[in-house]
Design an enzyme around this catalytic site. Structure first.
Site, PDB file in Angstrom:
ATOM      1  N   TRP A   1       0.813  -1.215   0.000  1.00 50.19           N
ATOM      2  CA  TRP A   1       0.000   0.000   0.000  1.00 50.19           C
ATOM      3  C   TRP A   1       0.839   1.255   0.000  1.00 50.19           C
ATOM      4  CZ3 TRP A   1      -4.379  -0.436  -2.093  1.00 50.19           C
ATOM      5  CH2 TRP A   1      -5.061  -1.649  -2.020  1.00 50.19           C
TER       6      TRP A   1
ATOM      7  N   ASP B   1      -1.366   6.644   6.447  1.00 53.63           N
ATOM      8  CA  ASP B   1      -2.460   5.812   5.956  1.00 53.63           C
ATOM      9  C   ASP B   1      -2.764   4.792   7.058  1.00 53.63           C
ATOM     10  OD1 ASP B   1      -4.143   3.995   4.765  1.00 53.63           O
ATOM     11  OD2 ASP B   1      -2.855   3.579   3.031  1.00 53.63           O
TER      12      ASP B   1
ATOM     13  N   LYS C   1     -12.885  -1.272   6.524  1.00 51.90           N
ATOM     14  CA  LYS C   1     -12.221  -2.290   7.341  1.00 51.90           C
ATOM     15  C   LYS C   1     -12.614  -2.131   8.800  1.00 51.90           C
ATOM     16  CE  LYS C   1      -8.774  -1.737   3.882  1.00 51.90           C
ATOM     17  NZ  LYS C   1      -8.948  -3.002   3.185  1.00 51.90           N
TER      18      LYS C   1
HETATM   19  N1  PMP Z   1      -4.339   1.662   2.046  1.00 50.97           N
HETATM   20  C1  PMP Z   1      -4.464   0.516   2.728  1.00 50.97           C
HETATM   21  C2  PMP Z   1      -3.577   0.272   3.900  1.00 50.97           C
HETATM   22  C3  PMP Z   1      -5.425  -0.430   2.335  1.00 50.97           C
HETATM   23  O1  PMP Z   1      -5.546  -1.582   2.998  1.00 50.97           O
HETATM   24  C4  PMP Z   1      -6.248  -0.159   1.216  1.00 50.97           C
HETATM   25  C5  PMP Z   1      -7.326  -1.105   0.758  1.00 50.97           C
HETATM   26  N2  PMP Z   1      -7.164  -2.412   1.024  1.00 50.97           N
HETATM   27  C6  PMP Z   1      -6.061   1.042   0.538  1.00 50.97           C
HETATM   28  C7  PMP Z   1      -5.109   1.928   0.984  1.00 50.97           C
HETATM   29  C8  PMP Z   1      -6.903   1.390  -0.654  1.00 50.97           C
HETATM   30  O2  PMP Z   1      -8.157   1.662  -0.199  1.00 50.97           O
HETATM   31  P1  PMP Z   1      -9.422   1.924  -1.136  1.00 50.97           P
HETATM   32  O3  PMP Z   1      -9.782   0.625  -1.755  1.00 50.97           O
HETATM   33  O4  PMP Z   1     -10.433   2.434  -0.164  1.00 50.97           O
HETATM   34  O5  PMP Z   1      -9.022   2.938  -2.148  1.00 50.97           O
END
Ligand code: PMP
Length: 366
Positions: free
Chosen positions: A102, A177, A201
């Site tokens: 991520w 994040d 989540k």
């Molecule tokens: N950052 C993290 C740590 C994530 O786990 C995720 C999604 N699994 C995201 C960003 C991306 O999130 P989104 O699908 O809401 O754009």
């Protein structure tokens, strides 16, 4: 009706008592004669809902008064672009710590949207060691002139989590994040310039993204930024420049009230620490049958990836666990194996059921 134990990484399990309340209020919210999905975002009913959600989130996280709370759309992925577009002026630079998939995506997107305008730098990465730990202090080289340093405090795919007390000491504003562990433990918000998280989540349904931003960072965006992406405009308009994701905000607000009933984040952290302990003890005590590759101090309490020593057993593990009511245990395709996501709403009994299944499966297949 029987519900599965849902180990999905997101969208993920929600507290059953919150879903019951949503069901009860679906057609008629508090005598309004319609449900939340059907009401104007500008009416007094929804205004009360979003104000209560913000107040409860502020109380839970201890968010200081000089921070704005924004309820946005576009997911955490949109933040990968929106953050540099708001915080990086022409010729400036930003640093990124890359500790999993991520944060790697975050730096790539920032480089893409700022190409030719500002510089986006990797200030430390654990990619060479397979993203199985957080960075050690000696591996981090933050430019003191950077506009911000970005960190992902819980890598959902690799299962690497860092507590904010272990982040580098720096005067550079920290942007985090926290998508996959926000609200799972107390956090000192004042150590961060900006915290963001997609809801699906540990907050509520997908569709809303929460941004907690220190006020002095507002108003730095160039005049060409799309209006809906300008934090300052969104803050001035109470996240209602345009129609916000009303239903997702409403359910998130109910989750905040549920967390308060549990006793707040210090209590929630105790439950989460216990659940994670149950699972890691099972993995570490399996004599190599199961394995989690993450350095012990950096193991996530929310996302627990593990592999079976014999990958030929993967398909049987998944089929049999599913038949036992344990769902969505398949690991992310980039790392393989299994992953159990055990967010706030996963009851301890669900983790116990998983551990019992894993012990039994091992006995039958070792
Ligand atoms: N950052 C993290 C740590 C994530 O786990 C995720 C999604 N699994 C995201 C960003 C991306 O999130 P989104 O699908 O809401 O754009």
């Amino acid at each position: 009706m029987s519900r599965i134990w849902n180990f999905s990484a997101g969208p993920a399990v929600l507290p059953a008592e919150v879903l019951e309340q949503v069901k009860d209020e679906l057609l008629d919210w508090h005598g309004a004669g319609c449900g939340v999905m059907e009401m104007s975002h500008r009416g007094k009913e929804f205004t009360a809902i979003i104000e209560a959600a913000e107040a409860d989130l502020r109380e839970l996280m201890g968010i200081p008064g000089n921070y704005k709370v924004l309820f946005l759309q576009g997911g955490a992925t949109q933040q990968f672009a929106q953050i540099p577009l708001n915080l990086l002026s022409i010729g400036a630079s930003a640093d990124y710590l890359v500790t999993g998939s991520w944060s790697k995506k975050a730096v790539k997107e920032a480089q893409r949207v700022m190409a030719g305008t500002a510089s986006v730098r990797v200030a430390g990465t654990t990619e060479a060691s397979g993203f199985t730990r957080f960075l050690d202090a000696a591996e981090i080289a933050i430019d003191p002139d950077a506009a911000y340093v970005h960190v992902c405090t819980n890598e959902t795919i690799h299962g690497v989590e860092v507590d904010c007390s272990r982040l580098p000491q720096t005067t550079v504003p920290i942007v985090a994040d926290m998508s996959s562990h926000i609200l799972s433990r107390p956090v000192d918000v004042s150590k961060y310039a900006l915290i963001y998280a997609g809801a699906q989540k540990n907050i509520g349904p997908s569709g809303v993204t929460i941004v907690i931003v220190r006020e002095d960072l507002l108003g730095r965006a160039p005049a060409t930024i799309p209006t809906v992406m300008d934090y300052a405009v969104m803050a001035e308009n109470g996240s209602m420049l345009n129609t916000p994701p009303t239903f997702a905000i409403y359910v998130s607000g109910l989750v905040f009230k549920w967390l308060k009933r549990l006793g707040g984040l210090a209590e929630v952290e105790k439950i989460n620490a216990h659940k994670a302990e149950l699972l890691y003890v099972c993995i570490d005590g399996s004599e190599g049958f199961y394995r989690n590759p993450v350095r012990v101090a950096d193991r996530s309490r929310m996302n627990v990836p593990f592999t079976l020593a014999n990958p030929e057993l993967d398909a049987a593990f998944l089929a049999e666990s599913k038949a036992a009511g344990l769902a969505s245990l398949k690991g992310h395709k980039s790392v393989g194996g299994m992953r159990a996501s055990i967010y706030n709403a996963m009851p301890t009994d669900g983790v116990r059921a998983l551990v019992e299944f894993m012990q039994d499966f091992r006995k039958r297949n070792a």
